[in-house]
Design a protein around this motif. Sequence first.
Motif, PDB file in Angstrom:
ATOM      1  N   LEU A   1      -6.534  24.079  11.048  1.00 44.13           N
ATOM      2  CA  LEU A   1      -6.609  25.042   9.938  1.00 44.13           C
ATOM      3  C   LEU A   1      -7.820  25.961  10.130  1.00 44.13           C
ATOM      4  O   LEU A   1      -7.716  27.186  10.009  1.00 44.13           O
ATOM      5  CB  LEU A   1      -6.754  24.297   8.601  1.00 44.13           C
ATOM      6  CG  LEU A   1      -5.496  23.657   8.028  1.00 44.13           C
ATOM      7  CD1 LEU A   1      -5.852  22.716   6.872  1.00 44.13           C
ATOM      8  CD2 LEU A   1      -4.517  24.730   7.540  1.00 44.13           C
TER       9      LEU A   1
ATOM     10  N   ALA B   1      -8.763  19.407   2.260  1.00 45.65           N
ATOM     11  CA  ALA B   1      -8.987  20.039   3.572  1.00 45.65           C
ATOM     12  C   ALA B   1      -8.433  21.463   3.611  1.00 45.65           C
ATOM     13  O   ALA B   1      -8.967  22.321   4.330  1.00 45.65           O
ATOM     14  CB  ALA B   1      -8.324  19.200   4.669  1.00 45.65           C
ATOM     15  N   THR B   2      -7.366  21.729   2.862  1.00 49.34           N
ATOM     16  CA  THR B   2      -6.771  23.070   2.876  1.00 49.34           C
ATOM     17  C   THR B   2      -7.828  24.096   2.470  1.00 49.34           C
ATOM     18  O   THR B   2      -8.086  25.073   3.187  1.00 49.34           O
ATOM     19  CB  THR B   2      -5.570  23.137   1.894  1.00 49.34           C
ATOM     20  OG1 THR B   2      -4.707  22.033   2.129  1.00 49.34           O
ATOM     21  CG2 THR B   2      -4.805  24.432   2.037  1.00 49.34           C
TER      22      THR B   2
ATOM     23  N   PHE C   1      -4.350  18.524  -0.528  1.00 48.14           N
ATOM     24  CA  PHE C   1      -5.530  17.752  -0.124  1.00 48.14           C
ATOM     25  C   PHE C   1      -6.658  18.758   0.104  1.00 48.14           C
ATOM     26  O   PHE C   1      -6.419  19.893   0.526  1.00 48.14           O
ATOM     27  CB  PHE C   1      -5.213  16.977   1.160  1.00 48.14           C
ATOM     28  CG  PHE C   1      -6.283  16.021   1.586  1.00 48.14           C
ATOM     29  CD1 PHE C   1      -6.664  14.972   0.763  1.00 48.14           C
ATOM     30  CD2 PHE C   1      -6.906  16.156   2.816  1.00 48.14           C
ATOM     31  CE1 PHE C   1      -7.646  14.076   1.163  1.00 48.14           C
ATOM     32  CE2 PHE C   1      -7.882  15.259   3.234  1.00 48.14           C
ATOM     33  CZ  PHE C   1      -8.251  14.226   2.399  1.00 48.14           C
TER      34      PHE C   1
ATOM     35  N   HIS D   1       2.167  18.041   5.894  1.00 51.79           N
ATOM     36  CA  HIS D   1       3.148  17.051   5.414  1.00 51.79           C
ATOM     37  C   HIS D   1       4.549  17.305   5.970  1.00 51.79           C
ATOM     38  O   HIS D   1       5.491  16.630   5.569  1.00 51.79           O
ATOM     39  CB  HIS D   1       3.263  17.113   3.884  1.00 51.79           C
ATOM     40  CG  HIS D   1       1.972  16.903   3.164  1.00 51.79           C
ATOM     41  ND1 HIS D   1       1.805  17.106   1.820  1.00 51.79           N
ATOM     42  CD2 HIS D   1       0.759  16.498   3.613  1.00 51.79           C
ATOM     43  CE1 HIS D   1       0.568  16.851   1.470  1.00 51.79           C
ATOM     44  NE2 HIS D   1      -0.100  16.489   2.544  1.00 51.79           N
TER      45      HIS D   1
ATOM     46  N   ASP E   1      -0.103  25.521   5.867  1.00 51.41           N
ATOM     47  CA  ASP E   1      -0.587  24.167   6.063  1.00 51.41           C
ATOM     48  C   ASP E   1       0.646  23.266   5.952  1.00 51.41           C
ATOM     49  O   ASP E   1       1.152  23.004   4.856  1.00 51.41           O
ATOM     50  CB  ASP E   1      -1.639  23.816   5.001  1.00 51.41           C
ATOM     51  CG  ASP E   1      -2.155  22.387   5.144  1.00 51.41           C
ATOM     52  OD1 ASP E   1      -1.499  21.581   5.825  1.00 51.41           O
ATOM     53  OD2 ASP E   1      -3.214  22.081   4.561  1.00 51.41           O
TER      54      ASP E   1
ATOM     55  N   THR F   1       1.030   3.658   1.935  1.00 49.79           N
ATOM     56  CA  THR F   1       1.623   3.973   3.234  1.00 49.79           C
ATOM     57  C   THR F   1       1.197   2.941   4.267  1.00 49.79           C
ATOM     58  O   THR F   1       0.346   2.089   3.990  1.00 49.79           O
ATOM     59  CB  THR F   1       1.245   5.402   3.689  1.00 49.79           C
ATOM     60  OG1 THR F   1       1.982   5.705   4.876  1.00 49.79           O
ATOM     61  CG2 THR F   1      -0.227   5.570   3.972  1.00 49.79           C
TER      62      THR F   1
ATOM     63  N   ALA G   1      -3.281   8.768  10.478  1.00 52.69           N
ATOM     64  CA  ALA G   1      -2.607   7.459  10.378  1.00 52.69           C
ATOM     65  C   ALA G   1      -1.726   7.337   9.133  1.00 52.69           C
ATOM     66  O   ALA G   1      -0.752   6.578   9.131  1.00 52.69           O
ATOM     67  CB  ALA G   1      -3.666   6.359  10.366  1.00 52.69           C
ATOM     68  N   THR G   2      -2.053   8.065   8.082  1.00 54.25           N
ATOM     69  CA  THR G   2      -1.292   7.955   6.833  1.00 54.25           C
ATOM     70  C   THR G   2      -0.053   8.856   6.811  1.00 54.25           C
ATOM     71  O   THR G   2       0.679   8.864   5.828  1.00 54.25           O
ATOM     72  CB  THR G   2      -2.183   8.341   5.631  1.00 54.25           C
ATOM     73  OG1 THR G   2      -2.703   9.659   5.865  1.00 54.25           O
ATOM     74  CG2 THR G   2      -3.332   7.382   5.447  1.00 54.25           C
ATOM     75  N   LYS G   3       0.153   9.612   7.875  1.00 57.56           N
ATOM     76  CA  LYS G   3       1.267  10.563   7.879  1.00 57.56           C
ATOM     77  C   LYS G   3       2.546   9.951   8.472  1.00 57.56           C
ATOM     78  O   LYS G   3       2.500   8.921   9.149  1.00 57.56           O
ATOM     79  CB  LYS G   3       0.879  11.805   8.702  1.00 57.56           C
ATOM     80  CG  LYS G   3      -0.273  12.605   8.076  1.00 57.56           C
ATOM     81  CD  LYS G   3       0.184  13.313   6.824  1.00 57.56           C
ATOM     82  CE  LYS G   3      -0.832  14.283   6.274  1.00 57.56           C
ATOM     83  NZ  LYS G   3      -1.973  13.670   5.624  1.00 57.56           N
TER      84      LYS G   3
ATOM     85  N   ARG H   1      -0.671   6.143  -5.161  1.00 58.98           N
ATOM     86  CA  ARG H   1      -1.843   7.049  -5.112  1.00 58.98           C
ATOM     87  C   ARG H   1      -1.535   8.305  -5.915  1.00 58.98           C
ATOM     88  O   ARG H   1      -0.401   8.773  -5.935  1.00 58.98           O
ATOM     89  CB  ARG H   1      -2.151   7.440  -3.664  1.00 58.98           C
ATOM     90  CG  ARG H   1      -2.850   6.350  -2.869  1.00 58.98           C
ATOM     91  CD  ARG H   1      -4.227   5.997  -3.381  1.00 58.98           C
ATOM     92  NE  ARG H   1      -5.207   7.003  -3.062  1.00 58.98           N
ATOM     93  CZ  ARG H   1      -5.993   6.979  -1.986  1.00 58.98           C
ATOM     94  NH1 ARG H   1      -5.931   5.987  -1.135  1.00 58.98           N
ATOM     95  NH2 ARG H   1      -6.846   7.942  -1.772  1.00 58.98           N
TER      96      ARG H   1
ATOM     97  N   PRO I   1       0.775   2.795   8.760  1.00 61.55           N
ATOM     98  CA  PRO I   1       0.916   3.648   9.940  1.00 61.55           C
ATOM     99  C   PRO I   1       2.073   3.253  10.846  1.00 61.55           C
ATOM    100  O   PRO I   1       2.404   2.067  10.970  1.00 61.55           O
ATOM    101  CB  PRO I   1      -0.421   3.481  10.665  1.00 61.55           C
ATOM    102  CG  PRO I   1      -1.007   2.234  10.150  1.00 61.55           C
ATOM    103  CD  PRO I   1      -0.451   1.979   8.780  1.00 61.55           C
TER     104      PRO I   1
ATOM    105  N   LEU J   1       0.839  -1.207   0.000  1.00 59.61           N
ATOM    106  CA  LEU J   1       0.000   0.000   0.000  1.00 59.61           C
ATOM    107  C   LEU J   1       0.870   1.252   0.000  1.00 59.61           C
ATOM    108  O   LEU J   1       2.051   1.194   0.346  1.00 59.61           O
ATOM    109  CB  LEU J   1      -0.923   0.008   1.215  1.00 59.61           C
ATOM    110  CG  LEU J   1      -1.854  -1.201   1.342  1.00 59.61           C
ATOM    111  CD1 LEU J   1      -2.674  -1.129   2.621  1.00 59.61           C
ATOM    112  CD2 LEU J   1      -2.761  -1.321   0.125  1.00 59.61           C
TER     113      LEU J   1
ATOM    114  N   VAL K   1       0.922  25.643   1.250  1.00 64.25           N
ATOM    115  CA  VAL K   1       1.069  24.265   1.757  1.00 64.25           C
ATOM    116  C   VAL K   1       2.495  23.817   1.438  1.00 64.25           C
ATOM    117  O   VAL K   1       2.952  24.006   0.308  1.00 64.25           O
ATOM    118  CB  VAL K   1       0.080  23.307   1.048  1.00 64.25           C
ATOM    119  CG1 VAL K   1       0.257  21.873   1.541  1.00 64.25           C
ATOM    120  CG2 VAL K   1      -1.359  23.770   1.245  1.00 64.25           C
TER     121      VAL K   1
ATOM    122  N   TYR L   1      -1.827  11.432  -5.468  1.00 61.84           N
ATOM    123  CA  TYR L   1      -1.871  12.676  -4.678  1.00 61.84           C
ATOM    124  C   TYR L   1      -1.091  13.744  -5.430  1.00 61.84           C
ATOM    125  O   TYR L   1       0.104  13.531  -5.666  1.00 61.84           O
ATOM    126  CB  TYR L   1      -1.215  12.483  -3.314  1.00 61.84           C
ATOM    127  CG  TYR L   1      -1.852  11.493  -2.384  1.00 61.84           C
ATOM    128  CD1 TYR L   1      -3.211  11.526  -2.091  1.00 61.84           C
ATOM    129  CD2 TYR L   1      -1.071  10.511  -1.775  1.00 61.84           C
ATOM    130  CE1 TYR L   1      -3.770  10.606  -1.215  1.00 61.84           C
ATOM    131  CE2 TYR L   1      -1.630   9.594  -0.889  1.00 61.84           C
ATOM    132  CZ  TYR L   1      -2.983   9.658  -0.626  1.00 61.84           C
ATOM    133  OH  TYR L   1      -3.537   8.756   0.248  1.00 61.84           O
TER     134      TYR L   1
END
Length: 372
Positions: free
Chosen positions: A67, A90-91, A88, A162, A159, A11, A186-188, A315, A13, A9, A133, A317
Amino acid sequence: MKTSENKILVTSPLLPDLQDFNEYLRQIWDSKWLTNNGSFHQQFEKALAEYLGVEYISVFTNGTLPLITALQALGLKKGEVITTPYSFVATTHSIWWNQLKPVFVDVEPTTGNIDPEKIEAAITENTVAIMPVHVYGQPCDNERIDVIAKRHNLKVIYDAAHAFGVRKEGKSILEWGDVSTLSFHATKVFGTIEGGALICHSAEMKHQIDNLKNFGFRGETVVEAPGINGKMDEVRAAFGLLNLKQIDAAIEARHNVAMRYREAIDKIEGLSYLVEQSDIRYNYGYFPIFVDETRYGISRDALYEKLKANNIFGRRYFYPLISTFEPYKDFPSAALENLPIATKMAEQVLCLPMHHALSEEDVKRIIRGVLK
Ligand code: T4K
């Protein structure tokens, strides 16, 4: 390659040692103190401030609420906020949730970060702030952003979701701007299951932020602002405290993977990656590659599908660009001709699997997958 091979995958965790975590859980059970600025919350903030090299940090229950809260804390109630579409979602949502208007500007091809020159061109009498960001943990051009912000009297909210642990010339980049935010999802690189933080530069502002994340309460009976519930609970603070102990080793493991990828990609025509700037301590949170279809022979999407067929899940991204999503697509600043570089990057990018637990065998399999 056989499809029966294990799934890889994008990433995985970072998990604390289960026995250590159980011991912390036992302490939480004994204390019966589960949230609302408990002992683990306090210890975690202190340890984070030390690790990151910042003075004032307030932890939150995810990376989106800091944020939203940052814009509240800075008193931005009306106007436009200049931001990047290459992030992403959310920003941009955080700007929208404050009833401010996001204005998209294009990015630099070398970093994927907002282009300072284009910021200046987008400033109007309604502009109140800039929200850059540090995408993939690549530091923004803070010096030029600072000059522009000062010249036009604008607030800067970085932001830094990352950018956990990223330093420039030995100093945390979280000290830049008026405030910065982190995500501990969890993905960070560094996670607390869900979580995040807001970094500011004065005790007074930290106090204000701590109140805002607790419904705006000051003391027991006074509500000084329309706050929100953004508090991190004790279980996640304990999880984070333990993960801090292994974060350096995790970043080192990611660094090794990045070096292997770079070495391989250097030899593949039509693939490129973001070149590192000098004197930066990176965290290797992501490994984006960019596919030039004409030279590589197949498109980014074809490579993505080919890897998937071999149980390797990269992914895209950050594709599609935020500016193309329904709530934002009709903004004048969302027009494709305004965002040619971000559009191209979004069409070419594929983040290869990148995490601390990738084995040498995994890395070899991924490299074989991207070889023509
Ligand atoms: N600003 C920026 C620049 C951000 O990138 C983000 C979040 C935010 C703000 C907001 O922060 P948060 O409020 O989220 O703290 C993920 C994350 O949910 C999101 O946190 C992150 N950015 C974004 C870039 O990626 P998805 O939809 O890609 O996640 P998902 O569930 O598809 O997971 C990706 C891969 O991770 C899976 O293939 C497997 C692995 N995974 C995932 C989870 C949840 C695990 O191995 N274990 C897990 O528990 O959004």
